[in-house]
Design a protein around this motif. Structure first.
Motif, mmCIF file in Angstrom:
data_model
loop_
_atom_site.group_PDB
_atom_site.id
_atom_site.type_symbol
_atom_site.label_atom_id
_atom_site.label_comp_id
_atom_site.label_asym_id
_atom_site.label_seq_id
_atom_site.Cartn_x
_atom_site.Cartn_y
_atom_site.Cartn_z
ATOM 1 N N ASN B 18 77.490 55.762 19.740
ATOM 2 C CA ASN B 18 78.688 55.025 19.760
ATOM 3 C C ASN B 18 78.395 53.593 19.798
ATOM 4 O O ASN B 18 79.104 52.678 19.006
ATOM 5 N N ARG B 19 77.556 53.027 20.613
ATOM 6 C CA ARG B 19 77.364 51.806 20.705
ATOM 7 C C ARG B 19 76.668 50.995 19.434
ATOM 8 O O ARG B 19 77.123 50.024 19.028
ATOM 9 N N SER B 22 79.615 51.373 16.515
ATOM 10 C CA SER B 22 80.520 50.551 16.794
ATOM 11 C C SER B 22 80.145 48.993 16.392
ATOM 12 O O SER B 22 80.934 48.199 16.081
ATOM 13 N N ARG B 26 82.290 46.627 13.978
ATOM 14 C CA ARG B 26 82.884 45.052 14.492
ATOM 15 C C ARG B 26 82.297 44.116 13.224
ATOM 16 O O ARG B 26 83.200 43.285 13.267
ATOM 17 N N SER B 57 72.652 37.320 5.360
ATOM 18 C CA SER B 57 72.868 36.526 6.471
ATOM 19 C C SER B 57 73.823 37.323 7.437
ATOM 20 O O SER B 57 73.683 37.336 8.712
ATOM 21 N N GLN B 61 72.596 39.262 11.062
ATOM 22 C CA GLN B 61 73.482 38.808 12.178
ATOM 23 C C GLN B 61 73.873 40.243 12.559
ATOM 24 O O GLN B 61 73.788 40.368 14.028
ATOM 25 N N ASN B 64 70.682 41.315 14.809
ATOM 26 C CA ASN B 64 70.640 40.587 15.943
ATOM 27 C C ASN B 64 71.560 41.047 16.951
ATOM 28 O O ASN B 64 70.933 41.187 17.927
ATOM 29 N N GLN B 65 72.876 41.498 16.445
ATOM 30 C CA GLN B 65 73.660 41.904 17.514
ATOM 31 C C GLN B 65 73.084 43.267 17.958
ATOM 32 O O GLN B 65 73.088 43.662 19.060
ATOM 33 N N LYS B 68 70.460 43.199 20.512
ATOM 34 C CA LYS B 68 70.713 42.775 22.016
ATOM 35 C C LYS B 68 71.306 43.862 22.661
ATOM 36 O O LYS B 68 71.319 43.872 23.836
ATOM 37 N N PRO B 70 71.276 46.781 25.150
ATOM 38 C CA PRO B 70 69.773 47.213 26.060
ATOM 39 C C PRO B 70 69.453 48.696 25.535
ATOM 40 O O PRO B 70 68.202 48.879 25.842
ATOM 41 N N ASP B 71 70.142 49.559 24.932
ATOM 42 C CA ASP B 71 69.746 50.772 24.425
ATOM 43 C C ASP B 71 68.727 50.678 23.307
ATOM 44 O O ASP B 71 68.313 51.833 22.900
ATOM 45 N N ASN B 167 59.431 41.843 17.703
ATOM 46 C CA ASN B 167 60.194 40.338 17.935
ATOM 47 C C ASN B 167 60.135 39.628 16.669
ATOM 48 O O ASN B 167 59.106 38.942 16.346
ATOM 49 N N LEU B 169 62.221 37.321 15.639
ATOM 50 C CA LEU B 169 62.976 35.983 15.241
ATOM 51 C C LEU B 169 61.974 35.181 15.521
ATOM 52 O O LEU B 169 60.985 34.831 16.207
#
Lengths: 555, 169
Positions: B18-19, B22, B26, B57, B61, B64-65, B68, B70-71, B167, B169
């Motif tokens: 779901n996370r 979602s 979004r 891009s 994005q 990147n999101q 972030k 945590p799972d 990593n 970035l």
């Protein structure tokens, strides 16, 4: 020794250094409230009038103190009432721990009384959230929630605890308070590349946001500006990070930013952006934004780099750590021509100021400003008064301007001011408008019962001023539903809640009211009457650029 | 519109799908197909998502999101030339004496296996890359398709590279 889940929640909060929580009881947190009763000598619970007020108070507490704020609510409506507060904290990267009760695990998913899927609802507005299924996981889940809330880019974390988990017992071992993840600097190669660009700049500009407050990097920021001889500007969220009267500081940038600041940024050839996210209220038309500038963007959140504005150099890292590595690579260079230009922008800005007789919002705020101590936290609501406050007030100390930037939550201010007062032990100030104040003025009850010293400067114009301003400028003066036409007597309202208040229609009356308010024991509401057609200027029209800036509106 | 395939290694916890999905919603990315299953470690699940995106891009994005969350443990975009992708399809055709032979010929050409056969229906199984499956479905459109079910793709990088925390970035 085995203790209940409810006791574990309170014990874990205490072990994390939390000594005040904001909240509202209810059926599914009754066990938790029983534990709060038991531990009332070690942890203070502030009962608000509404869960939204509690969420904003915990948020204000976190913003003013830098420590996570904690809010507790029951299941169902208690939890959903937190939503605006959680979203407000999310958009402004505030460490907030929201603890909600839920129905018994056996009843989850059966639409039982006051059951709501709050982890589902808050999924997009939390950094992370948890549903605690077993009491054995409870303490570590709460610790992890604290760690996440304060690490990297902070944010809200929600922990949903069903009633049976609050009742169940298990072993509990206290642990030391969690520490945020170790801050790190950007990659060396990126720093070196950025240094070369900055060293080549002739018109550098240092631009910062709330990330500098979070990182505690004001000193490094000032050292940077000094070394490269750059003026400084900030987003609204950056306000109070450095003293407002710092000679290099041009103020706030953006839709209603200071003219000199926006103009200098527009003419800069290199913008060093620190802990800021180039929101649309800052950039306006992104294709025209800072066209001549190379952008060095430093942020702890890599997702902010290249999100809205394409930086020449995107540096992912803690602002403080990264600047400390960057500074030695920079050559000190004076830019007298650029400074002359900036001084000219300042002069233009000064020439735009008009001093009309009567009680203008600027005059009211300047009078308020004279009463502020360096420690006074000032919260605002959202609208014209917020912009005037951001433009006019002076701050000496970090974390003293508390305002809903990202979400723009009307009704944020009163709860936040109460939280800030608890965090600082200082008399707090709320600058609000009649629209915003009407949304959550019920928290006056909280301020009265907790004897919170609170000066409420209510800039009362009888209209929803910010929307009215847009209607005046862009909608042919069709004042659709922005004329409030209310008959609220704010002094009587304050009295009804047990607070004091007075009306100020002239500067003399305001001075008397401020004197009384700053001497009062509890909350004091100043119903400060201003004209309904005051404008927030300058204004970059939405989606516009510096070419479209409005500095004056015809009489 | 470009089509992208990304593998996301996540903690094996409820709600994690779901996370992740979602975040696609979004950012207004349309998910073409999605598979999720346990991995070599019970601790992790692997989600493979194929989606259509407007530009690089916006896609970056999204990553990147996602990163972030945590799972989310690791993200890897899988390039067609560097990865092996497979999808399994079950297709149920009408069993008509007039078309039976043509269906069987096509199935043989595609190495589709008959897994169920009745007087009125034939169920075939085909494991291939998505393009080949699309081609087969197109052929079958000349006849009467009763039902189709596709798994969505699973994909691994060629060689000894594995998905791991990168990593980038």
């Amino acid at each position: 020794m085995k203790i209940s889940g409810a006791d574990i929640v309170v014990q874990t909060l205490l072990e994390q250094g939390c000594d005040v929580v904001f909240g509202y009881p209810g059926g599914q947190v009754i066990n938790l409230y029983d534990s709060l009763y038991k531990y009332q000598d070690s942890i203070r619970h502030v009962l608000t009038a509404h869960e939204q007020g509690a969420a904003h108070a915990a948020d204000g507490y976190a913003r003013a103190s830098g420590r996570p704020g904690v809010v507790i609510a029951t299941s169902g409506p208690g939890a959903t009432n937190l939503v605006t507060g959680i979203a407000t904290a999310y958009l402004d990267s505030v460490p907030l721990i929201a603890i909600t009760g839920n129905v018994m695990g056996s009843q989850i998913g059966t639409d039982s009384f006051q059951e709501i899927d709050i982890t589902g609802i808050t999924l997009p507005i939390t950094k992370h959230n948890y549903f605690v299924g077993r009491v054995e996981e409870l303490a570590d889940t709460l610790r992890e929630a604290f760690r996440l809330a304060i690490s990297g880019r902070p944010g809200p974390v929600l922990v949903d605890i069903p009633k049976d988990v609050q009742i169940a017992k298990t072993d509990y071992q206290p642990k030391p308070a969690v520490q945020p993840d170790e801050p790190f600097a950007a990659k060396e190669i990126r720093i070196t590349e950025a240094a070369a660009t900055i060293n080549a700049a002739r018109r550098p500009f240092v631009y910062f946001g709330g990330g500098v407050i979070t990182a505690g990097a004001a000193e490094e920021l000032l050292a940077l500006a000094e070394k490269i001889d750059a003026p400084i500007g900030c987003s609204m969220m950056g306000l109070s990070a450095i003293p407002s009267d710092h000679p290099r500081f041009l103020g706030m940038q953006g839709m209603h930013g200071h003219y000199a600041c926006s103009t200098a940024m527009h003419h800069a050839d290199c913008i060093i952006a620190l802990g800021v996210r180039f929101n649309d209220r800052v950039t306006g038309d992104r294709t025209k934004f800072a066209r001549h500038a190379k952008i060095v963007h430093i942020d702890i959140d890599g997702a902010e780099l290249d999100k809205t504005v394409h930086p020449t150099h995107g540096l992912r890292g803690d602002v403080g750590c990264t600047l400390r590595r960057l500074l030695p690579l920079l050559t000190a260079a004076p830019h007298p021509e650029w400074q002359q230009q900036v001084a000219a922008f300042r002069k233009e800005e000064a020439a735009q100021q008009t001093d009309r007789p009567g009680l203008t919002p600027q005059k009211a705020l300047k009078m308020l400003d004279a009463h502020l101590t360096p420690n006074t936290p000032v919260a605002t609501d959202v609208g014209q008064h917020q912009m005037w406050a951001a433009q006019t007030l002076h701050f000496q100390k970090s974390r003293r301007f508390i305002s809903s930037g990202g979400l723009g939550t009307m009704g944020f201010g009163l709860g936040a001011a109460i939280g800030a007062a608890f965090a600082t032990g200082e008399r707090a100030v709320l600058v609000t408008g009649d629209g915003s104040f009407g949304m959550n003025c019920n928290e006056l009850a909280t301020a009265v019962s907790c004897k919170v010293p609170l000066v409420i400067l209510l800039l009362n114009n009888g209209v929803l001023g910010m929307v009215r301003q847009w209607q005046t400028l862009f909608f042919d003066r069709h004042y659709s539903n922005t004329v409030l036409n209310r008959q609220t007597d704010y002094v009587a309202l304050a009295a009804a809640f047990g607070a004091q208040g007075s009306v100020a229609q002239t500067p003399e009356q305001l001075e008397a009211a401020l004197a009384a308010a700053f001497a009062a024991d509890g909350p004091y509401v100043i119903d400060c009457r201003i004209d309904k057609d005051e404008f927030v200027l300058p204004m970059l029209p939405p989606g516009g650029s510096m070419d479209d800036i409005i500095t004056k509106v015809g009489d | 519109m470009e089509r992208f395939t990304v593998a996301v290694l996540v903690k094996n916890q409820f709600g994690v799908l779901n996370r992740v999905t979602s975040m696609f919603r979004r950012r207004q990315f349309n998910i073409v197909c999605l598979t999720v299953s346990e991995t070599e470690s019970a601790e992790f699940s692997r989600i493979t998502v194929q989606f259509d995106g407007q530009n690089d891009s916006a896609k970056q994005q999204l990553y990147n999101q996602l990163y972030k969350l945590p799972d989310v443990c690791s993200i890897k975009e899988l390039q067609p030339q560097d990865s092996v992708s497979r999808e399994l399809m079950l297709i149920k055709m009408e069993n008509d004496p007039e078309t039976r032979a043509a269906i069987r010929d096509a199935a043989a050409a595609f190495n589709a296996k008959t897994v169920d056969y009745t007087r009125d229906s034939i169920v075939m199984q085909l494991t291939a890359d998505s393009r080949r499956i699309d081609d087969f479905v197109n052929l079958m459109r000349d006849f009467t398709i009763l039902e189709i079910c596709r798994t969505g793709i699973v994909s691994l990088e060629r060689g000894n590279a594995t998905i791991r925390k990168v990593n980038y970035l």
